[in-house]
Design a protein around this motif. Sequence first.
Motif, PDB file in Angstrom:
ATOM      1  N   ILE A  10       0.852  -1.197   0.000  1.00 13.82           N
ATOM      2  CA  ILE A  10       0.000   0.000   0.000  1.00 13.82           C
ATOM      3  C   ILE A  10       0.892   1.253   0.000  1.00 13.82           C
ATOM      4  O   ILE A  10       1.836   1.344   0.788  1.00 13.82           O
ATOM      5  CB  ILE A  10      -0.907  -0.007   1.262  1.00 13.82           C
ATOM      6  N   GLU A  32      -6.665   0.294 -10.013  1.00 20.68           N
ATOM      7  CA  GLU A  32      -7.440  -0.438  -9.013  1.00 20.68           C
ATOM      8  C   GLU A  32      -8.638   0.422  -8.556  1.00 20.68           C
ATOM      9  O   GLU A  32      -8.508   1.643  -8.475  1.00 20.68           O
ATOM     10  CB  GLU A  32      -6.481  -0.647  -7.842  1.00 20.68           C
ATOM     11  N   VAL A  34     -10.426   2.187  -6.037  1.00 19.42           N
ATOM     12  CA  VAL A  34     -10.205   2.629  -4.653  1.00 19.42           C
ATOM     13  C   VAL A  34     -11.236   3.702  -4.283  1.00 19.42           C
ATOM     14  O   VAL A  34     -12.102   3.473  -3.446  1.00 19.42           O
ATOM     15  CB  VAL A  34      -8.770   3.149  -4.453  1.00 19.42           C
ATOM     16  N   LEU A  40     -14.311  -0.544   0.666  1.00 21.17           N
ATOM     17  CA  LEU A  40     -13.019  -0.270   1.304  1.00 21.17           C
ATOM     18  C   LEU A  40     -13.150   0.471   2.651  1.00 21.17           C
ATOM     19  O   LEU A  40     -12.583   0.013   3.658  1.00 21.17           O
ATOM     20  CB  LEU A  40     -12.125   0.495   0.324  1.00 21.17           C
ATOM     21  N   PHE A  43     -14.465  -1.892   5.228  1.00 25.91           N
ATOM     22  CA  PHE A  43     -13.448  -2.854   5.659  1.00 25.91           C
ATOM     23  C   PHE A  43     -12.552  -2.254   6.739  1.00 25.91           C
ATOM     24  O   PHE A  43     -12.295  -2.872   7.770  1.00 25.91           O
ATOM     25  CB  PHE A  43     -12.619  -3.302   4.453  1.00 25.91           C
ATOM     26  N   TYR A  44     -12.068  -1.039   6.524  1.00 26.03           N
ATOM     27  CA  TYR A  44     -11.163  -0.444   7.513  1.00 26.03           C
ATOM     28  C   TYR A  44     -11.896  -0.173   8.833  1.00 26.03           C
ATOM     29  O   TYR A  44     -11.279  -0.213   9.894  1.00 26.03           O
ATOM     30  CB  TYR A  44     -10.499   0.814   6.955  1.00 26.03           C
ATOM     31  N   LEU A  54     -14.840  -7.508   0.726  1.00 22.12           N
ATOM     32  CA  LEU A  54     -13.863  -6.651   0.035  1.00 22.12           C
ATOM     33  C   LEU A  54     -13.054  -7.476  -0.962  1.00 22.12           C
ATOM     34  O   LEU A  54     -12.789  -7.059  -2.084  1.00 22.12           O
ATOM     35  CB  LEU A  54     -12.930  -5.977   1.050  1.00 22.12           C
ATOM     36  N   GLN A  55     -12.665  -8.694  -0.532  1.00 21.84           N
ATOM     37  CA  GLN A  55     -11.835  -9.515  -1.416  1.00 21.84           C
ATOM     38  C   GLN A  55     -12.583  -9.914  -2.682  1.00 21.84           C
ATOM     39  O   GLN A  55     -12.018  -9.907  -3.778  1.00 21.84           O
ATOM     40  CB  GLN A  55     -11.366 -10.769  -0.665  1.00 21.84           C
ATOM     41  N   PHE A  58     -12.635  -6.853  -4.936  1.00 25.39           N
ATOM     42  CA  PHE A  58     -11.365  -6.638  -5.644  1.00 25.39           C
ATOM     43  C   PHE A  58     -11.118  -7.733  -6.687  1.00 25.39           C
ATOM     44  O   PHE A  58     -10.655  -7.449  -7.791  1.00 25.39           O
ATOM     45  CB  PHE A  58     -10.193  -6.608  -4.666  1.00 25.39           C
ATOM     46  N   ARG A  62     -10.424  -6.924 -10.472  1.00 21.44           N
ATOM     47  CA  ARG A  62      -9.106  -7.288 -11.017  1.00 21.44           C
ATOM     48  C   ARG A  62      -9.232  -8.284 -12.163  1.00 21.44           C
ATOM     49  O   ARG A  62      -8.476  -8.236 -13.131  1.00 21.44           O
ATOM     50  CB  ARG A  62      -8.237  -7.901  -9.921  1.00 21.44           C
ATOM     51  N   ARG A  79      -2.209  -2.779 -10.228  1.00 22.86           N
ATOM     52  CA  ARG A  79      -2.075  -3.934  -9.338  1.00 22.86           C
ATOM     53  C   ARG A  79      -2.889  -5.025 -10.003  1.00 22.86           C
ATOM     54  O   ARG A  79      -3.898  -4.747 -10.620  1.00 22.86           O
ATOM     55  CB  ARG A  79      -2.607  -3.651  -7.940  1.00 22.86           C
ATOM     56  N   PHE A  87      -3.315 -10.734  -0.100  1.00 22.90           N
ATOM     57  CA  PHE A  87      -4.112  -9.950   0.840  1.00 22.90           C
ATOM     58  C   PHE A  87      -5.097 -10.827   1.613  1.00 22.90           C
ATOM     59  O   PHE A  87      -5.239 -10.706   2.818  1.00 22.90           O
ATOM     60  CB  PHE A  87      -4.901  -8.866   0.089  1.00 22.90           C
ATOM     61  N   ASN A  91      -5.257 -11.679   5.665  1.00 20.75           N
ATOM     62  CA  ASN A  91      -6.431 -11.375   6.493  1.00 20.75           C
ATOM     63  C   ASN A  91      -7.000 -12.633   7.136  1.00 20.75           C
ATOM     64  O   ASN A  91      -7.405 -12.619   8.301  1.00 20.75           O
ATOM     65  CB  ASN A  91      -7.483 -10.633   5.662  1.00 20.75           C
ATOM     66  N   ARG A 146      -5.618   9.197   2.605  1.00 19.34           N
ATOM     67  CA  ARG A 146      -6.941   8.557   2.776  1.00 19.34           C
ATOM     68  C   ARG A 146      -7.157   8.357   4.276  1.00 19.34           C
ATOM     69  O   ARG A 146      -6.345   7.666   4.917  1.00 19.34           O
ATOM     70  CB  ARG A 146      -6.969   7.183   2.091  1.00 19.34           C
ATOM     71  N   GLU A 149      -6.832   4.905   6.187  1.00 21.17           N
ATOM     72  CA  GLU A 149      -5.552   4.172   6.137  1.00 21.17           C
ATOM     73  C   GLU A 149      -4.538   4.705   7.151  1.00 21.17           C
ATOM     74  O   GLU A 149      -3.440   4.175   7.281  1.00 21.17           O
ATOM     75  CB  GLU A 149      -4.940   4.278   4.737  1.00 21.17           C
ATOM     76  N   TYR A 160      -0.687  -4.384  10.898  1.00 19.98           N
ATOM     77  CA  TYR A 160      -1.237  -4.843   9.611  1.00 19.98           C
ATOM     78  C   TYR A 160      -0.259  -4.503   8.476  1.00 19.98           C
ATOM     79  O   TYR A 160       0.065  -5.344   7.641  1.00 19.98           O
ATOM     80  CB  TYR A 160      -2.588  -4.155   9.408  1.00 19.98           C
TER      81      TYR A 160
END
Length: 229
Positions: A10, A32, A34, A40, A43-44, A54-55, A58, A62, A79, A87, A91, A146, A149, A160
């Motif tokens: 990141i 990506e 974002v 996202l 998730f945080y 989230l996975q 993505f 992707r 990415r 990732f 997790n 952000r 983050e 993390y």
Amino acid sequence: MTVIVLSGPIGAGKSSLTSILAKYLGTKPFYESVDNNPVLPLFYADPKKYAFLLQVFFLNTRFRSIKDALTDDNNVLDRSIYEDALFFQMNADIGRATKEEVDTYYELLNNMMGELKHMPKKNPDLLVHIKVSYDTMIKRIQKRGRPYEQLSYDATLEDYYKRLLRYYKPWYEKYDYSPKMEIDGDKLDFMTDDHAREVVLDQIVAKLKEMGKLPNSWDKPTDIQIEQP
Ligand SMILES: Nc1ncnc2c1ncn2[C@@H]1O[C@H](COP(=O)(O)OP(=O)(O)OP(=O)(O)O)[C@@H](O)[C@H]1O
Ligand SMILES: Nc1nc(=O)c2ncn([C@H]3C[C@H](O)[C@@H](CO)O3)c2[nH]1
């Protein structure tokens, strides 16, 4: 047709280098999801609840990007699908996914990777990995700003991020879908230092040349505009 994928932790500078490379090589950038990713921030705020969702989000985006990138034209991806499992595995290892979610995720990933074997091009031509230390990673995360983050948002992010860096080393060593090369993201400040940017671009062009993958139509641009985020 030449497809380049970027990788790195990141804030390593993947989106920045993708934009620079796309302009320099005259290729199409893929970014990506974002800022337009509704999962996202969730998730945080609650990683355990949203890690699986989230996975899947993505993985889906992707998969679409790499499929498009492997179909036509010269492309650069900031990415790729190849980092997805890194990732999720991380997790899962810290208890953010159930066994059923892990099993379902790997089945889905294997299914999708199987589809790539039927693409006109099966793999990218080159992986460019940006290696950074923890200190650089944090500086860049702060610079980009952000909110979710930041360590001030959640102090456990320090662990993390450090863990993420530990997972990247073996991941890069094992990666074998294409030739690969590493950029020293600590030393080469390619966003603000013209000389560092030239060094990075020369390294990538030399590698593409050595592999016979520099697009035939390419002419070295005299100047490229760098957009500071
Ligand atoms: N080599 C560099 N030198 C100085 N600043 C950089 C460098 N690379 C990136 N930055 C800055 O660091 C911040 C993060 O960069 P960027 O968004 O490109 O990272 P990223 O790897 O795409 O991150 P993410 O994985 O979160 O998408 C930006 O503010 C960017 O301007
Ligand atoms: N959990 C999780 N799985 C992923 O595959 C993944 N890919 C990126 N990210 C997070 C990191 C940055 O905050 C932000 C931009 O890279 O999105 C991820 N988070």
